[in-house]
Design an enzyme around this catalytic site. Structure first.
Site, PDB file in Angstrom:
ATOM      1  N   HIS A 123       0.910  -1.019   0.082  1.00  0.00           N
ATOM      2  CA  HIS A 123      -0.072   0.025   0.109  1.00  0.00           C
ATOM      3  C   HIS A 123       0.890   1.091   0.046  1.00  0.00           C
ATOM      4  O   HIS A 123       2.130   1.075   0.528  1.00  0.00           O
ATOM      5  CB  HIS A 123      -0.745   0.176   1.189  1.00  0.00           C
ATOM      6  CG  HIS A 123      -1.882   1.039   1.446  1.00  0.00           C
ATOM      7  ND1 HIS A 123      -1.585   2.510   1.894  1.00  0.00           N
ATOM      8  CD2 HIS A 123      -3.125   0.591   1.227  1.00  0.00           C
ATOM      9  CE1 HIS A 123      -2.861   2.925   1.817  1.00  0.00           C
ATOM     10  NE2 HIS A 123      -3.735   2.235   1.441  1.00  0.00           N
ATOM     11  N   ASP A 200       3.074  -4.539   8.016  1.00  0.00           N
ATOM     12  CA  ASP A 200       1.641  -3.668   7.880  1.00  0.00           C
ATOM     13  C   ASP A 200       0.454  -4.827   7.983  1.00  0.00           C
ATOM     14  O   ASP A 200       0.213  -5.425   7.067  1.00  0.00           O
ATOM     15  CB  ASP A 200       1.640  -3.010   6.632  1.00  0.00           C
ATOM     16  CG  ASP A 200       0.410  -2.638   6.233  1.00  0.00           C
ATOM     17  OD1 ASP A 200      -0.669  -2.505   6.951  1.00  0.00           O
ATOM     18  OD2 ASP A 200       0.450  -1.804   5.196  1.00  0.00           O
ATOM     19  N   GLN A 203      -4.847  -5.060   6.693  1.00  0.00           N
ATOM     20  CA  GLN A 203      -5.833  -5.917   6.338  1.00  0.00           C
ATOM     21  C   GLN A 203      -5.907  -7.203   7.136  1.00  0.00           C
ATOM     22  O   GLN A 203      -6.962  -7.865   7.387  1.00  0.00           O
ATOM     23  CB  GLN A 203      -5.458  -6.337   4.832  1.00  0.00           C
ATOM     24  CG  GLN A 203      -5.752  -5.145   3.972  1.00  0.00           C
ATOM     25  CD  GLN A 203      -7.268  -4.567   3.736  1.00  0.00           C
ATOM     26  OE1 GLN A 203      -8.272  -5.206   4.145  1.00  0.00           O
ATOM     27  NE2 GLN A 203      -7.263  -3.022   3.564  1.00  0.00           N
ATOM     28  N   LYS A 226     -10.704  -0.831  10.263  1.00  0.00           N
ATOM     29  CA  LYS A 226     -10.940  -2.025   9.402  1.00  0.00           C
ATOM     30  C   LYS A 226     -11.152  -3.144  10.420  1.00  0.00           C
ATOM     31  O   LYS A 226     -11.513  -4.139   9.653  1.00  0.00           O
ATOM     32  CB  LYS A 226      -9.633  -2.223   8.387  1.00  0.00           C
ATOM     33  CG  LYS A 226      -9.456  -1.114   7.453  1.00  0.00           C
ATOM     34  CD  LYS A 226      -8.054  -1.626   6.776  1.00  0.00           C
ATOM     35  CE  LYS A 226      -7.475  -0.317   5.958  1.00  0.00           C
ATOM     36  NZ  LYS A 226      -8.061   0.150   4.781  1.00  0.00           N
ATOM     37  N   CYS A 364      -4.783   2.526  -3.626  1.00  0.00           N
ATOM     38  CA  CYS A 364      -3.607   2.959  -2.978  1.00  0.00           C
ATOM     39  C   CYS A 364      -2.364   1.947  -3.304  1.00  0.00           C
ATOM     40  O   CYS A 364      -1.363   1.866  -2.272  1.00  0.00           O
ATOM     41  CB  CYS A 364      -3.996   3.138  -1.563  1.00  0.00           C
ATOM     42  SG  CYS A 364      -4.893   4.394  -1.130  1.00  0.00           S
TER      43      CYS A 364
HETATM   44  N1  PMP Z   1      -1.824  -0.594   4.579  1.00  0.00           N
HETATM   45  C1  PMP Z   1      -2.844  -1.500   4.027  1.00  0.00           C
HETATM   46  C2  PMP Z   1      -2.546  -2.855   3.675  1.00  0.00           C
HETATM   47  C3  PMP Z   1      -4.034  -0.897   3.980  1.00  0.00           C
HETATM   48  O1  PMP Z   1      -5.320  -1.648   3.519  1.00  0.00           O
HETATM   49  C4  PMP Z   1      -4.371   0.282   4.450  1.00  0.00           C
HETATM   50  C5  PMP Z   1      -5.535   0.900   4.385  1.00  0.00           C
HETATM   51  N2  PMP Z   1      -6.425   0.804   2.940  1.00  0.00           N
HETATM   52  C6  PMP Z   1      -3.423   1.217   5.191  1.00  0.00           C
HETATM   53  C7  PMP Z   1      -2.121   0.514   4.925  1.00  0.00           C
HETATM   54  C8  PMP Z   1      -3.612   2.433   5.577  1.00  0.00           C
HETATM   55  O2  PMP Z   1      -4.362   2.490   6.569  1.00  0.00           O
HETATM   56  P1  PMP Z   1      -5.046   3.761   7.071  1.00  0.00           P
HETATM   57  O3  PMP Z   1      -5.357   4.621   6.029  1.00  0.00           O
HETATM   58  O4  PMP Z   1      -5.926   3.413   8.312  1.00  0.00           O
HETATM   59  O5  PMP Z   1      -3.763   4.432   8.044  1.00  0.00           O
END
Ligand code: PMP
Length: 406
Positions: A123, A200, A203, A226, A364
């Site tokens: 991401h 990270d 998910q 999430k 993203c």
């Molecule tokens: N890493 C992953 C794998 C994600 O799916 C997301 C959210 N789409 C993020 C990081 C970023 O999370 P946040 O926007 O809640 O900071």
């Protein structure tokens, strides 16, 4: 494992009662953010209505109540990811801030020529903070490739590790592909060259039981929203010895022991990394979310979701012109795809008119789109409250899109 009583669980989520464009809501955008059960909404409301006060400071009753509730949430997080102590649980705004905290604080020890290894499936929030750190420090960013199923090439990953690798940062589960990485093995490989590993978990935490001690990672980042919890609250887990050696992230109230103009000293862990008034309601709400997920049971949730994924994958396999993006052997509840001749945005719009919420775009993860040679995909992502019937509605919507545009 007893099957989830999904009809009953759906009653816990007030939003699932609403209609969109006159159709019952079919919410399949859970990888972007999941819906909240009453218990989470109530926990936040109850805090504001009954004991709203700042924490860690007041001797008054309400401040103590608020402090206790917020700190109890920290204990629940510790429990949830099986960290060895509460001092290793730092509250942040979310995954993004957790990663930025590590990049700004731990990152200060990186020097020109040091290497940071990430993967092609990350991401943007697990790419850009490292690019910024490389610009500041002269460190080099290395990227381990994925194969055409969207799985990390573990051999290439291992080859990219070396004596200059200081930090490895990778997702536990990909948001664009659903791929689940063999993190325990990867952490072990990285530790063999002396690198520190950040996972990270944005998910993963909603879909699989996580045990940071068993995985043996050094950092683990995730967001509350999430995981059926509120937005604006997240977690950075970090191994205590590393946190002890890291400089503060932000300066301000709560993170200090003593402040003098000649110099200040820092508070104990975890407060050293928590400057300013935090998201108190969000922390309390996250605690309620963890209680909820714990009550339902992550193993049962995972089993339900993998059954939904199996069902959706079978329908996708029969759907004319549909190409799945991400077919990893080990995969979480995400179905990412394109339809020949129809732009994902148009598909999303038709689905929306049917009451079906999906994500369309690059998720993203632009490098993932580049790997597969597509500008965007449609992504349906499942949660504990989704049903087979909803997946049928998704595919009815896709049939409609094909009739209109195909
Ligand atoms: N890493 C992953 C794998 C994600 O799916 C997301 C959210 N789409 C993020 C990081 C970023 O999370 P946040 O926007 O809640 O900071």
């Amino acid at each position: 494992l007893p099957a989830l009583d999904v009809a009953r669980l759906r009653q816990d989520f007030p939003i699932l009662q609403r209609a969109v464009h006159g159709q019952p809501l079919v919410y399949l955008d859970n990888a972007a953010t999941s819906q909240k059960p009453w218990s989470v909404i109530e926990a936040e409301r109850h805090y504001y209505a009954h004991y709203n006060a700042n924490i860690h400071r007041g001797v008054h009753q309400m401040s103590q109540e608020a402090t206790e509730a917020y700190e109890a949430a920290r204990d629940r997080v510790r429990d949830f990811i099986h960290a060895s102590s509460r001092e290793e649980i730092i509250f942040t705004r979310g995954t993004t801030e957790s990663i930025n905290l590590v990049a700004s604080s731990f990152g200060q020890r990186l020097q020109a020529g040091d290497e940071i290894l990430i993967t092609e499936m990350e991401h943007h929030s697990n790419i850009v903070p490292w690019q910024l750190l490389c610009q500041r420090s002269g460190a080099l960013l290395r990227v381990a490739p994925i194969d055409d199923a969207g799985q990390l090439c573990v051999e290439q990953f291992a080859k990219l590790l070396g004596p200059r690798t200081r930090l490895v940062a990778l997702s536990h589960m990909s948001n664009a592909l659903g791929s689940i990485n063999p993190v325990k093995k990867l952490v072990n490989l990285a530790h063999q060259v002396g690198a520190v590993v950040l996972l990270d978990g944005a998910q993963a935490v909603a879909h699989l039981p996580v045990n940071v001690m068993d995985i043996d990672c050094d950092f683990y980042a995730f967001s509350g929203h999430k995981l059926y919890g509120p937005t604006g609250i997240g977690v950075l887990y970090a191994r205590r010895a590393i946190l002890d050696s890291m400089p503060p992230y932000q300066g301000g109230g709560d993170m200090i022991r003593e402040v003098r103009f000649a110099g200040s000293s820092w508070n104990d862990l975890p407060y050293k990394f928590e400057a300013g008034t935090p998201n108190i309601a969000g922390g309390i709400g996250l605690g309620a979310a963890l209680d909820y997920v714990g009550g339902v049971g992550l193993a049962a949730i995972a089993a339900h979701e993998s059954e939904l994924l199996r069902y959706a994958t079978a329908l996708a396999g029969e759907f004319p012109g549909l190409t799945q993006i991400g077919t990893a052997a080990d995969k979480g509840a995400i179905l990412s795809f394109t339809l020949a001749g129809i732009h994902p945005h148009d598909i999303g719009t038709i689905l929306d008119s049917c009451g079906v919420a999906v994500r369309t775009g690059h998720h993203c993860a632009m490098p993932v789109m580049e790997h597969f040679g597509v500008p965007a995909t449609v992504r349906a992502s499942f949660a504990l409250y989704n049903t087979r019937h909803e997946i049928d509605t998704l595919f009815q919507g896709l049939t409609k899109a094909r009739e209109m545009f195909g």
